[in-house]
Design a protein around this motif. Structure first.
Motif, PDB file in Angstrom:
ATOM      1  N   VAL A 208       1.020  -0.982   0.127  1.00  0.00           N
ATOM      2  CA  VAL A 208       0.268   0.317  -0.072  1.00  0.00           C
ATOM      3  C   VAL A 208       0.720   1.417   0.011  1.00  0.00           C
ATOM      4  O   VAL A 208       1.299   1.494   1.247  1.00  0.00           O
ATOM      5  CB  VAL A 208      -0.951  -0.268   1.234  1.00  0.00           C
TER       6      VAL A 208
ATOM      7  N   THR B 231       1.247   5.503  -0.215  1.00  0.00           N
ATOM      8  CA  THR B 231       0.922   6.690  -0.264  1.00  0.00           C
ATOM      9  C   THR B 231       1.908   7.524  -1.341  1.00  0.00           C
ATOM     10  O   THR B 231       2.459   7.735  -1.022  1.00  0.00           O
ATOM     11  CB  THR B 231       0.650   7.273   0.572  1.00  0.00           C
TER      12      THR B 231
ATOM     13  N   THR C 136      -8.787   6.811  11.075  1.00  0.00           N
ATOM     14  CA  THR C 136      -8.613   4.975  10.335  1.00  0.00           C
ATOM     15  C   THR C 136      -9.409   4.689   9.548  1.00  0.00           C
ATOM     16  O   THR C 136      -8.806   3.849   9.485  1.00  0.00           O
ATOM     17  CB  THR C 136      -8.486   4.155  11.700  1.00  0.00           C
ATOM     18  N   ARG C 137     -10.189   5.611   8.953  1.00  0.00           N
ATOM     19  CA  ARG C 137     -10.982   5.293   7.993  1.00  0.00           C
ATOM     20  C   ARG C 137     -11.005   5.108   6.775  1.00  0.00           C
ATOM     21  O   ARG C 137     -11.369   3.893   6.240  1.00  0.00           O
ATOM     22  CB  ARG C 137     -12.666   5.709   7.757  1.00  0.00           C
ATOM     23  N   LEU C 138      -9.896   4.697   6.446  1.00  0.00           N
ATOM     24  CA  LEU C 138      -9.051   4.132   4.966  1.00  0.00           C
ATOM     25  C   LEU C 138      -9.041   3.467   4.956  1.00  0.00           C
ATOM     26  O   LEU C 138      -8.717   2.822   4.308  1.00  0.00           O
ATOM     27  CB  LEU C 138      -8.886   5.538   4.542  1.00  0.00           C
ATOM     28  N   GLN C 139      -8.268   3.610   6.195  1.00  0.00           N
ATOM     29  CA  GLN C 139      -7.483   2.001   6.787  1.00  0.00           C
ATOM     30  C   GLN C 139      -8.078   1.124   7.102  1.00  0.00           C
ATOM     31  O   GLN C 139      -7.950   0.007   6.503  1.00  0.00           O
ATOM     32  CB  GLN C 139      -6.770   2.095   7.554  1.00  0.00           C
ATOM     33  N   LYS C 140      -9.193   1.283   7.553  1.00  0.00           N
ATOM     34  CA  LYS C 140     -10.227  -0.184   7.837  1.00  0.00           C
ATOM     35  C   LYS C 140     -10.620  -0.299   7.040  1.00  0.00           C
ATOM     36  O   LYS C 140     -10.928  -1.728   6.520  1.00  0.00           O
ATOM     37  CB  LYS C 140     -10.662   0.502   8.822  1.00  0.00           C
TER      38      LYS C 140
ATOM     39  N   VAL D  32      -9.411   0.098   3.049  1.00  0.00           N
ATOM     40  CA  VAL D  32      -8.754  -0.649   2.714  1.00  0.00           C
ATOM     41  C   VAL D  32      -8.020  -2.333   3.066  1.00  0.00           C
ATOM     42  O   VAL D  32      -8.041  -3.190   2.177  1.00  0.00           O
ATOM     43  CB  VAL D  32      -7.530  -0.329   2.637  1.00  0.00           C
TER      44      VAL D  32
ATOM     45  N   ASN E 125      -5.258   9.858   6.835  1.00  0.00           N
ATOM     46  CA  ASN E 125      -5.711   9.001   6.234  1.00  0.00           C
ATOM     47  C   ASN E 125      -5.945   8.688   4.966  1.00  0.00           C
ATOM     48  O   ASN E 125      -4.912   6.760   5.332  1.00  0.00           O
ATOM     49  CB  ASN E 125      -7.452   8.909   5.712  1.00  0.00           C
TER      50      ASN E 125
ATOM     51  N   ALA F 128      -2.972   4.674   6.323  1.00  0.00           N
ATOM     52  CA  ALA F 128      -3.567   3.403   5.599  1.00  0.00           C
ATOM     53  C   ALA F 128      -2.573   2.641   5.206  1.00  0.00           C
ATOM     54  O   ALA F 128      -2.907   1.251   4.934  1.00  0.00           O
ATOM     55  CB  ALA F 128      -4.323   3.882   4.466  1.00  0.00           C
TER      56      ALA F 128
ATOM     57  N   ASN G 278       0.522   4.977  13.054  1.00  0.00           N
ATOM     58  CA  ASN G 278       1.349   4.049  11.702  1.00  0.00           C
ATOM     59  C   ASN G 278       2.660   3.618  12.123  1.00  0.00           C
ATOM     60  O   ASN G 278       3.200   4.489  11.147  1.00  0.00           O
ATOM     61  CB  ASN G 278       0.476   4.463  10.876  1.00  0.00           C
TER      62      ASN G 278
END
Ligand code: ADP
Ligand code: MG
Length: 304
Positions: A37, A39, A140-144, A146, A177, A181, A214
């Motif tokens: 992953v 970014t 952490t919404r995007l991480q979850k 993904v 985010n 992620a 992270n």
């Protein structure tokens, strides 16, 4: 007829492209064991983040990898370049971040590139920056999302090799985010004056995310873009970057190229728009390096 003069810059550029075409044509790359992953970040605008995201993603897909591009910039430039519909009614990353939808509900296949899917950004995403503030687990919404998507893909036997996130040029909650992620940060650096300005701020921000949110996050890759071999400035910027970040900087550099900048207006990446252009060859070279370095790192970690 007098012999061709191979010492002119043009002849050298042509010879260099021919060399790349021969080494890279029909190339397949090692697929990572686990999903990587990345970014793509740089808080300066116009440095080639979106261009790098879509072309590296396209090159990896052409070389046989499976890729998800997440467009996290409300402008939706990555979605446009990948030929993905992103008018305001389309299910998008906004629904994932704000309403908790699955990525699987919003991803669309990229028309010209089998193996590549994209989670589009719509203009709604501009509001997400503010709406996220009051939501639980806002960082952490995007991480979850993904993690859940990667798991789903693995369960159906269609392993996802890469997730590449295109960031907006700011360090708001959208970019946070993306940093939470990812494990890898990929920084495109434009070979121009002031290129390094802001880089130390970016690194500080990454360090902050690392210590608070992270611990796995690190700068794995730097790509020099809009490189002009004829100017001393480009060479100076490149030397300086390579001196400070020798392990992270890819050997491949991306030249300033009209074909690269034209491609998005045709809803395409340069990889499909003009695959034999020097811009496409450079992005392919960079993608091969990115894949091979990842595979080499994985081997070292295993034997450690
Ligand atoms: P960012 O996402 O960092 O804002 P973009 O990828 O959108 O940057 O690039 C900014 C502009 O520069 C775009 O118009 C793009 O087409 C152009 N561009 C990017 N890379 C190149 C290149 N190597 N050669 C020519 N133009 C480029
Ligand atoms: Mg952009």
């Amino acid at each position: 007829m007098p012999g061709a003069d191979w010492n002119t810059p043009l002849a050298q550029a042509v010879a260099e492209d021919a060399r790349k075409r021969i080494t890279l044509s029909g190339r397949s790359v090692p697929r990572p064991e686990r999903t990587r992953v990345l970014t793509v970040a740089n808080q300066k605008g116009g440095v080639g983040k979106t261009t790098t995201t879509v072309n590296i993603a396209a090159a990896l897909a052409q070389a046989g990898s499976t890729v998800l591009v997440i467009d996290l910039d409300p402008q939706g430039n990555a979605s446009t370049a990948l030929g993905i519909d992103h008018h305001s009614e389309v299910p998008s990353v906004y629904d994932v971040l704000v309403d908790g939808h699955d990525l699987a509900e919003v991803v669309q296949p990229c028309p010209d590139l089998p193996g590549l899917v994209c989670a589009p950004a719509t203009i709604d995403l501009a509001g997400a920056e503010i709406e996220l503030v009051s939501l639980v687990a806002r960082e952490t919404r995007l991480q979850k999302a993904v993690a859940a998507y990667v798991e789903q893909r693995t369960a159906t036997g269609e392993q996802l090799d890469y997730v590449i996130v295109d960031c907006p040029p700011s360090l708001g909650l959208l970019t946070v985010n993306a940093f939470v992620a990812a494990t890898e940060v990929f920084i495109p650096i434009q070979c121009e004056y002031y290129a390094l300005e802001g880089l130390s701020q970016l690194l500080k921000n990454i360090e902050l995310i690392r210590s608070h949110l992270n611990p796995a996050l690190h700068v794995s890759t730097i790509l020099l873009t809009m490189y002009d071999g004829r100017t001393r400035l480009s060479a100076q910027v490149a030397d300086e970057v390579r001196e400070h970040f020798s392990a992270q900087t890819l050997r491949a550099t991306v030249p300033r190229s009209v074909r690269i900048s034209e491609a998005p207006s045709h809803g395409q990446t340069v990889m499909t728009y003009d695959p034999n252009s020097s811009g496409a060859l450079s992005y392919l070279e960079a993608a091969v390096e990115l894949a091979e370095r990842g595979a080499a790192r994985a081997t070292t970690e295993e034997s450690a």
